[in-house]
Design a protein around this motif. Sequence first.
Motif, PDB file in Angstrom:
ATOM      1  N   PHE A   1      13.329 -71.564 -70.822  1.00  0.00           N
ATOM      2  CA  PHE A   1      12.946 -72.640 -69.899  1.00  0.00           C
ATOM      3  C   PHE A   1      11.476 -72.513 -69.519  1.00  0.00           C
ATOM      4  CE2 PHE A   1      12.728 -73.682 -65.221  1.00  0.00           C
ATOM      5  CZ  PHE A   1      12.569 -75.034 -65.407  1.00  0.00           C
ATOM      6  N   PHE A   2      11.061 -71.301 -69.160  1.00  0.00           N
ATOM      7  CA  PHE A   2       9.666 -71.163 -68.754  1.00  0.00           C
ATOM      8  C   PHE A   2       8.722 -71.281 -69.944  1.00  0.00           C
ATOM      9  CE2 PHE A   2      11.506 -69.807 -64.799  1.00  0.00           C
ATOM     10  CZ  PHE A   2      10.665 -70.445 -63.913  1.00  0.00           C
ATOM     11  N   ALA A   3       9.174 -70.814 -71.106  1.00  0.00           N
ATOM     12  CA  ALA A   3       8.336 -70.996 -72.295  1.00  0.00           C
ATOM     13  C   ALA A   3       8.124 -72.490 -72.540  1.00  0.00           C
ATOM     14  CB  ALA A   3       8.975 -70.337 -73.501  1.00  0.00           C
ATOM     15  N   ALA A   4       9.189 -73.275 -72.331  1.00  0.00           N
ATOM     16  CA  ALA A   4       9.076 -74.721 -72.530  1.00  0.00           C
ATOM     17  C   ALA A   4       8.135 -75.326 -71.499  1.00  0.00           C
ATOM     18  CB  ALA A   4      10.448 -75.374 -72.426  1.00  0.00           C
TER      19      ALA A   4
ATOM     20  N   ALA B   1      11.615 -79.903 -70.112  1.00  0.00           N
ATOM     21  CA  ALA B   1      12.244 -78.593 -69.968  1.00  0.00           C
ATOM     22  C   ALA B   1      13.232 -78.534 -68.817  1.00  0.00           C
ATOM     23  CB  ALA B   1      11.174 -77.530 -69.778  1.00  0.00           C
ATOM     24  N   SER B   2      12.875 -79.159 -67.691  1.00  0.00           N
ATOM     25  CA  SER B   2      13.778 -78.995 -66.555  1.00  0.00           C
ATOM     26  C   SER B   2      15.051 -79.799 -66.779  1.00  0.00           C
ATOM     27  CB  SER B   2      13.078 -79.335 -65.242  1.00  0.00           C
ATOM     28  OG  SER B   2      12.920 -80.699 -65.072  1.00  0.00           O
ATOM     29  N   SER B   3      14.917 -80.886 -67.520  1.00  0.00           N
ATOM     30  CA  SER B   3      16.125 -81.647 -67.833  1.00  0.00           C
ATOM     31  C   SER B   3      16.996 -80.883 -68.831  1.00  0.00           C
ATOM     32  CB  SER B   3      15.702 -83.020 -68.348  1.00  0.00           C
ATOM     33  OG  SER B   3      16.523 -83.446 -69.365  1.00  0.00           O
ATOM     34  N   VAL B   4      16.359 -80.228 -69.791  1.00  0.00           N
ATOM     35  CA  VAL B   4      17.119 -79.444 -70.770  1.00  0.00           C
ATOM     36  C   VAL B   4      17.881 -78.310 -70.080  1.00  0.00           C
ATOM     37  CG1 VAL B   4      16.900 -77.835 -72.704  1.00  0.00           C
ATOM     38  CG2 VAL B   4      15.603 -79.963 -72.709  1.00  0.00           C
ATOM     39  N   ARG B   5      17.199 -77.668 -69.141  1.00  0.00           N
ATOM     40  CA  ARG B   5      17.847 -76.558 -68.452  1.00  0.00           C
ATOM     41  C   ARG B   5      19.036 -77.047 -67.621  1.00  0.00           C
ATOM     42  NH1 ARG B   5      18.182 -74.624 -63.693  1.00  0.00           N
ATOM     43  NH2 ARG B   5      16.944 -76.386 -62.997  1.00  0.00           N
ATOM     44  N   ASP B   6      18.799 -78.152 -66.877  1.00  0.00           N
ATOM     45  CA  ASP B   6      19.888 -78.712 -66.081  1.00  0.00           C
ATOM     46  C   ASP B   6      21.064 -79.087 -66.968  1.00  0.00           C
ATOM     47  OD1 ASP B   6      18.532 -78.385 -63.779  1.00  0.00           O
ATOM     48  OD2 ASP B   6      17.825 -80.453 -63.626  1.00  0.00           O
ATOM     49  N   TYR B   7      20.710 -79.620 -68.134  1.00  0.00           N
ATOM     50  CA  TYR B   7      21.735 -80.048 -69.062  1.00  0.00           C
ATOM     51  C   TYR B   7      22.601 -78.870 -69.500  1.00  0.00           C
ATOM     52  CZ  TYR B   7      23.556 -83.034 -72.758  1.00  0.00           C
ATOM     53  OH  TYR B   7      24.354 -83.792 -73.552  1.00  0.00           O
TER      54      TYR B   7
ATOM     55  N   SER C   1      19.325 -81.509 -55.802  1.00  0.00           N
ATOM     56  CA  SER C   1      18.587 -80.902 -56.907  1.00  0.00           C
ATOM     57  C   SER C   1      17.285 -80.217 -56.486  1.00  0.00           C
ATOM     58  CB  SER C   1      18.316 -81.937 -57.986  1.00  0.00           C
ATOM     59  OG  SER C   1      17.579 -83.001 -57.440  1.00  0.00           O
ATOM     60  N   VAL C   2      16.470 -80.884 -55.674  1.00  0.00           N
ATOM     61  CA  VAL C   2      15.191 -80.264 -55.317  1.00  0.00           C
ATOM     62  C   VAL C   2      15.357 -79.294 -54.151  1.00  0.00           C
ATOM     63  CG1 VAL C   2      12.813 -80.688 -54.635  1.00  0.00           C
ATOM     64  CG2 VAL C   2      13.977 -82.298 -56.110  1.00  0.00           C
ATOM     65  N   VAL C   3      16.198 -79.685 -53.210  1.00  0.00           N
ATOM     66  CA  VAL C   3      16.294 -78.871 -51.997  1.00  0.00           C
ATOM     67  C   VAL C   3      16.882 -77.492 -52.314  1.00  0.00           C
ATOM     68  CG1 VAL C   3      18.524 -79.733 -51.175  1.00  0.00           C
ATOM     69  CG2 VAL C   3      16.844 -78.984 -49.541  1.00  0.00           C
ATOM     70  N   THR C   4      17.791 -77.430 -53.275  1.00  0.00           N
ATOM     71  CA  THR C   4      18.301 -76.096 -53.612  1.00  0.00           C
ATOM     72  C   THR C   4      17.239 -75.273 -54.334  1.00  0.00           C
ATOM     73  OG1 THR C   4      19.298 -77.062 -55.568  1.00  0.00           O
ATOM     74  CG2 THR C   4      20.760 -76.610 -53.743  1.00  0.00           C
TER      75      THR C   4
ATOM     76  N   TYR D   1       8.213 -82.865 -63.433  1.00  0.00           N
ATOM     77  CA  TYR D   1       9.378 -82.247 -62.795  1.00  0.00           C
ATOM     78  C   TYR D   1      10.380 -83.300 -62.335  1.00  0.00           C
ATOM     79  CZ  TYR D   1      11.957 -79.638 -59.269  1.00  0.00           C
ATOM     80  OH  TYR D   1      12.951 -79.073 -58.527  1.00  0.00           O
ATOM     81  N   LEU D   2       9.873 -84.335 -61.654  1.00  0.00           N
ATOM     82  CA  LEU D   2      10.776 -85.349 -61.101  1.00  0.00           C
ATOM     83  C   LEU D   2      11.425 -86.176 -62.204  1.00  0.00           C
ATOM     84  CD1 LEU D   2       8.715 -86.465 -58.009  1.00  0.00           C
ATOM     85  CD2 LEU D   2      10.884 -85.245 -58.011  1.00  0.00           C
ATOM     86  N   VAL D   3      10.652 -86.493 -63.226  1.00  0.00           N
ATOM     87  CA  VAL D   3      11.248 -87.240 -64.328  1.00  0.00           C
ATOM     88  C   VAL D   3      12.382 -86.423 -64.941  1.00  0.00           C
ATOM     89  CG1 VAL D   3      10.836 -88.107 -66.653  1.00  0.00           C
ATOM     90  CG2 VAL D   3       9.264 -88.678 -64.838  1.00  0.00           C
ATOM     91  N   GLY D   4      12.146 -85.127 -65.067  1.00  0.00           N
ATOM     92  CA  GLY D   4      13.207 -84.259 -65.573  1.00  0.00           C
ATOM     93  C   GLY D   4      14.452 -84.339 -64.718  1.00  0.00           C
ATOM     94  N   LYS D   5      14.246 -84.329 -63.414  1.00  0.00           N
ATOM     95  CA  LYS D   5      15.385 -84.401 -62.501  1.00  0.00           C
ATOM     96  C   LYS D   5      16.089 -85.752 -62.608  1.00  0.00           C
ATOM     97  CE  LYS D   5      15.242 -80.432 -60.515  1.00  0.00           C
ATOM     98  NZ  LYS D   5      16.252 -79.456 -60.931  1.00  0.00           N
ATOM     99  N   VAL D   6      15.306 -86.807 -62.652  1.00  0.00           N
ATOM    100  CA  VAL D   6      15.916 -88.139 -62.769  1.00  0.00           C
ATOM    101  C   VAL D   6      16.732 -88.208 -64.049  1.00  0.00           C
ATOM    102  CG1 VAL D   6      15.455 -90.581 -63.161  1.00  0.00           C
ATOM    103  CG2 VAL D   6      14.178 -89.353 -61.431  1.00  0.00           C
ATOM    104  N   MET D   7      16.158 -87.686 -65.128  1.00  0.00           N
ATOM    105  CA  MET D   7      16.880 -87.774 -66.390  1.00  0.00           C
ATOM    106  C   MET D   7      18.169 -86.979 -66.335  1.00  0.00           C
ATOM    107  SD  MET D   7      14.107 -88.079 -69.430  1.00  0.00           S
ATOM    108  CE  MET D   7      13.813 -86.362 -69.566  1.00  0.00           C
TER     109      MET D   7
END
Lengths: 308, 540
Positions: free
Chosen positions: A97-100, B20-26, B98-101, B121-127
């Motif tokens: 994740f951080f690498a990404a 990346a943040s969307s991938v991780r959430d996924y 999502s953000v508050v945690t 970051y926010l787009v990732g969260k929205v997605m």
Amino acid sequence: MLEVKGLRKEYGGLTAVKGISFNLNPGDIFGFIGSNGAGKTTTIRMIATLLEPTSGTAVLNGADVRKDPMAVRRMIGYMPDFFGLYDDVKVWEYLDFFAAIYQVPVKERPGIIDSVLELTNLTVKRQAFVQSLSRGMQQRLCLARCLVHDPALLLLDEPASGLDPRARAELKELIAELGRMGKIVIVSSHILPELADFCNTVGIIERGELLAFGPVSQIVKDIQPHRVFAAHVLKDPEVAMQTLIQLPSVVDAKLVDGELRIEFVGDIEAQADIVALLVDKGFRLAAFREDSADLEDVFLKLTTGAVN
Amino acid sequence: MGSWLSTWLSGTKSVYIGNASSVRDYRVQLRGSRSVILFGLYLIILIGIAMFVYSQTADRTGFTLVQAQFQLRQFTSTIMILLGFAVAIVAPGLTATSVVTERHRQSLDLIFSAPVSPKYYLVGKVMSSFRYTWMLLVLALPITAASVVLGGASWSDVLIAYVLMSLFGLVLTSFALLMSTLASKPVSAIIWSYVGAFVYSGFTFLLSTSYTLGRMFGASRDNEASWWVSMSPFSVLDTSHTYTQVGSLHVPNWIFVLAFTLLASKILLLGAGSVLGTSGGKEIKGLRIYALIYIATFALLPSWNARPAFTPVSSASTTAVTAPIAPVEESLRFAQEQGQYLALCTAPLLIFVPFIACFGFDREKRYWPNGVFKLKNIVDGTPAGGLPFLLAIIGTLVVAWNVGCWFGAKSALRAPFWEFAFYVTAFWTFFWALGRLISSFFAGLKTSRMMVFALFVLLVVIPYPFLVALVGTFTDDANPGPWNLYVMSPFMSTSDFSRADIALAYGLVLAAMAAVMAVIAEKRIRSKMVALRNYDVQPN
Ligand SMILES: Nc1ncnc2c1ncn2[C@@H]1O[C@H](COP(=O)(O)OP(=O)(O)OP(=O)(O)O)[C@@H](O)[C@H]1O
Ligand SMILES: [Mg+2]
């Protein structure tokens, strides 16, 4: 190269950092010392572009934290004094994740993850869930995370807190290794012995002011220009004191709590001469040891313990 | 040019593809069987209800074809309401924490010390939460398809319904994300997100009922309707064919809804971004400039369509046709009405004024007192720019309104409008000054903001039912006395011209009080600094 120029942060009426400046070169390991609330975290967060300075700036390899924060971010690894780990994520996924996030190309990621895991001694935990790691391992994982994009500057805010002595020693070794790799490392701490032996530069901060900056030996010398020896003479210490003062290598000698404190300039031969002289003259010498100032003395001398 | 374009393209691509943040959430979302169970449950419930509703309608025999058609349409409509309901339940719930945690876990700092913009970051969260919402709609496809096959709706109905439903979900998601960045506790983020979802669904539903009820009672057989009737997902089937006449063109209303909701979501996300943005203030600058542009655009809509009753052009007039009045009087009445309308349009400032006026201790930067009025801070989000920005908002609104009336009704607005413009400026400046005064008493920023909000309710909202009870009438036509003591009394009548003068009088009083409060606040800021010094901060 990192240039910190007059960095200042005000919180309303409170000035947390009062315009501090210093320069660091690649390979420097900088120990940032100060008591609670001295302004270490604030300074580090400003360099990490997380906090906007009220005035002043920091420039890392030509990138200014105020004008081009994104360029600075690409070059730094920031490890806060908390973990900020995700649950439900495996160690390798966390690093991936951080690498990404640091825009490491997808193809290079597995190799990089392997090498940082190796460096931080976590290879066996590759598939473990982050929350299942011990505290020390989590700390190392955080460090590993800071390394995925091969940063030029590492900002480590109290990295050794909560580690057992063994983990601490390993961390020191790791940080020294990073210094050898040519990175600039900033390590903040209020535990002095932790820093003295592996930092080549230290800075002492109190109430937002940088009271001293430079190599440990230099700072110590500024505070106390001469080496000091303590001699415990069982009989007639005053006479011994008078005798020693005659020597050219002895700058000054005092009696403190029944012990001789000898301020001394000279080489190891002159040092041996002192001992020989005392013994020859029939003084009963019970102990003779070096008592020069160390970082801790410097710190206590410079700071007053006042807080903001 | 080419290189600029390619950087922009690759930047945009990295934001939206493989975020990346969307991938991780996924990854986390798909971990374990939780989501499979949830989706399974959802499908079972949906199919169950659909079968139940269908059996209710299909059981009976002896329908005429028209009746059967109507029943099927009813059935499809029920499905759409269910879907809208599912979106309204799921979208805020998924997003609110999502953000508050992440803030709680303190992982936000890790992300923002990496080259990550709030936008990324926010787009990732929205997605990552929108993907879930979309799954709900996609999973329902077999059922909606069945209703098309049975003849309850056409494919275009379903398509438009899906578009509108997604937009509805997008607004709720963006709002929940904003709440999530503002809140300090996950619970409050959840509560506020659902409150927002409730208000938005309710409000849009009310807007659409004006049309659906009108049709039901045969008021209009036409498909022409104001665009906002299409905003509600609950009446999607009834409103999907409505259009607005622009020149000689029939523009489907869902296109307006598309534009409006995308812009609204963008504003909400820019708001969230400006809360997250820690350095440079690029996001807050964007938010404020966009806000002015949108305000100007949306002020043009009602003012352009406004028509004084006497002009012959009035076809789609918003004013009721009354007995012929002298043109002079009518133009005064028109000006007053437009003034009242303008003033009411500033109601959303209720939410913004506490944000731009207050200062004090918060997690991060920006909110320290740096002066009362500095033009150079107008878009940077610091308290010194609060009043300039407030005035800029109202100024933009007033200018756009005049432009609209000039080009729409071909008439310059007369004095009553300007009296209302002054009134509304003084009104919000009063609350701005109140915000500063309160901030000078409290160290905590949140406390000050909540206090401003509470005082607004106390001074503006609560007196209304009280006065109604006291006087016994809703408006003051019969008994004006006590109503004149109420700060909203300039709105109490549209026919009485003296309202504008009352507005002027209130404006003067409010402006004077604002000045006094602002001066006291300045005097108190020094002691505020001491309070800050002693405020029990335990930073990391
Ligand atoms: N967000 C904030 N608002 C107001 N004051 C703050 C804020 N953050 C830090 N401070 C103040 O700034 C000063 C410096 O804090 P900082 O966190 O930099 O200290 P530190 O050297 O990291 O201390 P520690 O060793 O306890 O971590 C403190 O007096 C603190 O109260
Ligand atoms: Mg700290």
